[in-house]
Design a protein around this motif. Structure first.
Motif, PDB file in Angstrom:
ATOM      1  N   TYR A   1      -2.473  -0.889   7.424  1.00 24.61           N
ATOM      2  CA  TYR A   1      -3.824  -1.012   6.883  1.00 24.61           C
ATOM      3  C   TYR A   1      -3.895  -0.454   5.458  1.00 24.61           C
ATOM      4  CZ  TYR A   1      -8.902  -0.870   6.650  1.00 24.61           C
ATOM      5  OH  TYR A   1     -10.207  -1.053   6.275  1.00 24.61           O
ATOM      6  N   GLU A   2      -3.229   0.666   5.239  1.00 25.52           N
ATOM      7  CA  GLU A   2      -3.213   1.261   3.894  1.00 25.52           C
ATOM      8  C   GLU A   2      -2.554   0.325   2.891  1.00 25.52           C
ATOM      9  OE1 GLU A   2      -1.311   5.015   4.508  1.00 25.52           O
ATOM     10  OE2 GLU A   2      -3.042   5.854   5.544  1.00 25.52           O
ATOM     11  N   THR A   3      -1.509  -0.352   3.300  1.00 27.17           N
ATOM     12  CA  THR A   3      -0.843  -1.328   2.428  1.00 27.17           C
ATOM     13  C   THR A   3      -1.802  -2.472   2.104  1.00 27.17           C
ATOM     14  OG1 THR A   3       1.303  -0.783   3.373  1.00 27.17           O
ATOM     15  CG2 THR A   3       1.130  -2.890   2.221  1.00 27.17           C
ATOM     16  N   ALA A   4      -2.551  -2.921   3.107  1.00 27.83           N
ATOM     17  CA  ALA A   4      -3.520  -3.996   2.883  1.00 27.83           C
ATOM     18  C   ALA A   4      -4.590  -3.554   1.885  1.00 27.83           C
ATOM     19  CB  ALA A   4      -4.161  -4.418   4.200  1.00 27.83           C
ATOM     20  N   ILE A   5      -5.037  -2.322   1.993  1.00 22.77           N
ATOM     21  CA  ILE A   5      -6.033  -1.800   1.047  1.00 22.77           C
ATOM     22  C   ILE A   5      -5.459  -1.813  -0.367  1.00 22.77           C
ATOM     23  CG2 ILE A   5      -7.303   0.265   0.328  1.00 22.77           C
ATOM     24  CD1 ILE A   5      -7.650   0.897   3.338  1.00 22.77           C
ATOM     25  N   ASP A   6      -4.217  -1.354  -0.507  1.00 19.37           N
ATOM     26  CA  ASP A   6      -3.565  -1.351  -1.825  1.00 19.37           C
ATOM     27  C   ASP A   6      -3.440  -2.770  -2.373  1.00 19.37           C
ATOM     28  OD1 ASP A   6      -3.329   1.410  -1.798  1.00 19.37           O
ATOM     29  OD2 ASP A   6      -1.239   1.394  -1.130  1.00 19.37           O
ATOM     30  N   LEU A   7      -3.026  -3.703  -1.526  1.00 15.67           N
ATOM     31  CA  LEU A   7      -2.891  -5.094  -1.959  1.00 15.67           C
ATOM     32  C   LEU A   7      -4.245  -5.668  -2.383  1.00 15.67           C
ATOM     33  CD1 LEU A   7      -0.403  -6.423   0.733  1.00 15.67           C
ATOM     34  CD2 LEU A   7       0.078  -6.085  -1.701  1.00 15.67           C
ATOM     35  N   SER A   8      -5.280  -5.330  -1.633  1.00 12.61           N
ATOM     36  CA  SER A   8      -6.616  -5.799  -1.960  1.00 12.61           C
ATOM     37  C   SER A   8      -7.094  -5.214  -3.281  1.00 12.61           C
ATOM     38  CB  SER A   8      -7.587  -5.424  -0.843  1.00 12.61           C
ATOM     39  OG  SER A   8      -8.898  -5.825  -1.160  1.00 12.61           O
ATOM     40  N   THR A   9      -6.808  -3.948  -3.494  1.00 15.15           N
ATOM     41  CA  THR A   9      -7.193  -3.274  -4.740  1.00 15.15           C
ATOM     42  C   THR A   9      -6.574  -3.965  -5.949  1.00 15.15           C
ATOM     43  OG1 THR A   9      -7.387  -1.174  -3.566  1.00 15.15           O
ATOM     44  CG2 THR A   9      -7.173  -1.056  -5.947  1.00 15.15           C
ATOM     45  N   HIS A  10      -5.367  -4.456  -5.791  1.00 13.43           N
ATOM     46  CA  HIS A  10      -4.656  -5.124  -6.888  1.00 13.43           C
ATOM     47  C   HIS A  10      -4.893  -6.638  -6.909  1.00 13.43           C
ATOM     48  CE1 HIS A  10      -2.721  -1.457  -8.080  1.00 13.43           C
ATOM     49  NE2 HIS A  10      -2.276  -1.262  -6.853  1.00 13.43           N
ATOM     50  N   GLY A  11      -5.830  -7.099  -6.074  1.00 13.25           N
ATOM     51  CA  GLY A  11      -6.183  -8.503  -6.083  1.00 13.25           C
ATOM     52  C   GLY A  11      -5.195  -9.425  -5.391  1.00 13.25           C
ATOM     53  N   LEU A  12      -4.322  -8.853  -4.552  1.00 14.39           N
ATOM     54  CA  LEU A  12      -3.315  -9.662  -3.883  1.00 14.39           C
ATOM     55  C   LEU A  12      -3.733 -10.116  -2.483  1.00 14.39           C
ATOM     56  CD1 LEU A  12      -0.207  -7.629  -5.061  1.00 14.39           C
ATOM     57  CD2 LEU A  12      -1.018  -9.822  -5.940  1.00 14.39           C
ATOM     58  N   LEU A  13      -4.856  -9.598  -2.006  1.00 11.35           N
ATOM     59  CA  LEU A  13      -5.449 -10.064  -0.750  1.00 11.35           C
ATOM     60  C   LEU A  13      -6.868 -10.515  -1.056  1.00 11.35           C
ATOM     61  CD1 LEU A  13      -4.570  -7.535   2.116  1.00 11.35           C
ATOM     62  CD2 LEU A  13      -3.754  -9.843   1.841  1.00 11.35           C
ATOM     63  N   SER A  14      -7.245 -11.646  -0.503  1.00 11.37           N
ATOM     64  CA  SER A  14      -8.606 -12.136  -0.715  1.00 11.37           C
ATOM     65  C   SER A  14      -9.590 -11.303   0.102  1.00 11.37           C
ATOM     66  CB  SER A  14      -8.703 -13.601  -0.295  1.00 11.37           C
ATOM     67  OG  SER A  14      -8.576 -13.714   1.115  1.00 11.37           O
ATOM     68  N   ARG A  15     -10.856 -11.466  -0.211  1.00 16.47           N
ATOM     69  CA  ARG A  15     -11.897 -10.761   0.547  1.00 16.47           C
ATOM     70  C   ARG A  15     -11.863 -11.187   2.013  1.00 16.47           C
ATOM     71  NH1 ARG A  15     -17.775  -9.926  -1.739  1.00 16.47           N
ATOM     72  NH2 ARG A  15     -16.433  -8.717  -3.088  1.00 16.47           N
ATOM     73  N   GLN A  16     -11.619 -12.476   2.244  1.00 14.38           N
ATOM     74  CA  GLN A  16     -11.540 -12.988   3.621  1.00 14.38           C
ATOM     75  C   GLN A  16     -10.361 -12.365   4.356  1.00 14.38           C
ATOM     76  OE1 GLN A  16     -11.020 -17.220   3.879  1.00 14.38           O
ATOM     77  NE2 GLN A  16     -11.256 -17.267   6.097  1.00 14.38           N
ATOM     78  N   GLN A  17      -9.220 -12.261   3.709  1.00 14.28           N
ATOM     79  CA  GLN A  17      -8.053 -11.646   4.343  1.00 14.28           C
ATOM     80  C   GLN A  17      -8.309 -10.168   4.647  1.00 14.28           C
ATOM     81  OE1 GLN A  17      -5.383 -12.809   1.174  1.00 14.28           O
ATOM     82  NE2 GLN A  17      -4.226 -14.154   2.558  1.00 14.28           N
TER      83      GLN A  17
ATOM     84  N   ASN B   1      -9.655  -5.768   8.416  1.00 16.18           N
ATOM     85  CA  ASN B   1     -10.589  -4.749   8.913  1.00 16.18           C
ATOM     86  C   ASN B   1     -10.887  -4.956  10.389  1.00 16.18           C
ATOM     87  OD1 ASN B   1     -10.907  -3.351   6.483  1.00 16.18           O
ATOM     88  ND2 ASN B   1     -12.568  -4.681   5.808  1.00 16.18           N
ATOM     89  N   ARG B   2     -11.085  -6.221  10.775  1.00 15.82           N
ATOM     90  CA  ARG B   2     -11.361  -6.522  12.183  1.00 15.82           C
ATOM     91  C   ARG B   2     -10.178  -6.197  13.083  1.00 15.82           C
ATOM     92  NH1 ARG B   2     -12.453 -12.172  12.463  1.00 15.82           N
ATOM     93  NH2 ARG B   2     -12.781 -12.179  10.252  1.00 15.82           N
TER      94      ARG B   2
ATOM     95  N   CYS C   1      -7.737  -4.042  12.557  1.00 18.77           N
ATOM     96  CA  CYS C   1      -7.349  -2.636  12.567  1.00 18.77           C
ATOM     97  C   CYS C   1      -8.449  -1.697  13.045  1.00 18.77           C
ATOM     98  CB  CYS C   1      -6.880  -2.211  11.179  1.00 18.77           C
ATOM     99  SG  CYS C   1      -5.350  -3.026  10.692  1.00 18.77           S
ATOM    100  N   ALA C   2      -9.647  -2.195  13.198  1.00 19.01           N
ATOM    101  CA  ALA C   2     -10.744  -1.346  13.669  1.00 19.01           C
ATOM    102  C   ALA C   2     -10.478  -0.915  15.099  1.00 19.01           C
ATOM    103  CB  ALA C   2     -12.063  -2.103  13.593  1.00 19.01           C
ATOM    104  N   PRO C   3     -10.777   0.328  15.410  1.00 22.76           N
ATOM    105  CA  PRO C   3     -10.572   0.768  16.792  1.00 22.76           C
ATOM    106  C   PRO C   3     -11.518   0.027  17.734  1.00 22.76           C
ATOM    107  CG  PRO C   3     -11.732   2.451  15.542  1.00 22.76           C
ATOM    108  CD  PRO C   3     -11.352   1.376  14.576  1.00 22.76           C
ATOM    109  N   PRO C   4     -11.063  -0.244  18.948  1.00 21.98           N
ATOM    110  CA  PRO C   4     -11.935  -0.929  19.908  1.00 21.98           C
ATOM    111  C   PRO C   4     -13.080  -0.013  20.327  1.00 21.98           C
ATOM    112  CG  PRO C   4      -9.894  -0.260  20.960  1.00 21.98           C
ATOM    113  CD  PRO C   4      -9.759   0.051  19.500  1.00 21.98           C
ATOM    114  N   PRO C   5     -14.172  -0.589  20.806  1.00 16.96           N
ATOM    115  CA  PRO C   5     -15.289   0.239  21.269  1.00 16.96           C
ATOM    116  C   PRO C   5     -14.911   1.012  22.530  1.00 16.96           C
ATOM    117  CG  PRO C   5     -15.688  -2.060  21.790  1.00 16.96           C
ATOM    118  CD  PRO C   5     -14.433  -2.006  20.969  1.00 16.96           C
ATOM    119  N   ILE C   6     -15.715   1.994  22.843  1.00 20.05           N
ATOM    120  CA  ILE C   6     -15.540   2.734  24.097  1.00 20.05           C
ATOM    121  C   ILE C   6     -16.242   1.936  25.186  1.00 20.05           C
ATOM    122  CG2 ILE C   6     -16.127   4.840  25.355  1.00 20.05           C
ATOM    123  CD1 ILE C   6     -15.804   6.324  22.681  1.00 20.05           C
ATOM    124  N   TYR C   7     -15.525   1.674  26.264  1.00 24.56           N
ATOM    125  CA  TYR C   7     -16.067   0.860  27.345  1.00 24.56           C
ATOM    126  C   TYR C   7     -16.543   1.736  28.483  1.00 24.56           C
ATOM    127  CZ  TYR C   7     -14.471  -3.329  25.055  1.00 24.56           C
ATOM    128  OH  TYR C   7     -14.324  -4.350  24.152  1.00 24.56           O
TER     129      TYR C   7
END
Length: 96
Positions: A2-18, A23-24, A26-32
């Motif tokens: 996830y941190e790598t994805a953030i870095d790539l996004s910061t440098h414009g190498l990942l689109s907003r959609q990607q 984010n979806r 890597c987000a932790p699942p809800p508590i059931y």
């Protein structure tokens, strides 16, 4: 990852959609809570506790505790993520 994805996004190498997809994923699942676990098992998976436990690769006792309001236990880690997928997309999303 996830941190790598953030870095790539910061440098414009990942689109907003990607990045939204990352984010979806890597987000932790809800508590059931117990009633939700049981509703997913019966309503979506249509399985007994034993079959559901085998499918999630956990013990029957774990599923029983998750469904018991007095136990205070809830699914976590991979089991919670699988429950999230089943809840959102149905069993078809996790069957091979």
């Amino acid at each position: 990852m996830y941190e790598t994805a953030i870095d790539l996004s910061t440098h414009g190498l990942l689109s907003r959609q990607q990045m939204t997809q990352m984010n979806r994923l890597c987000a932790p699942p809800p508590i059931y809570p117990p009633a939700k676990v049981q509703a997913i098992r019966i309503g979506k998976a249509k399985m007994s506790q034993a079959a559901f436990a085998a499918f999630l690769n956990v013990s029957v006792s774990a599923v029983q505790k998750w469904e018991s309001p007095s136990s205070g236990k809830h699914p976590s880690g991979p089991a919670a993520k699988l429950l999230q997928l089943i809840e959102q997309r149905g069993m078809e999303a996790v069957l091979i």
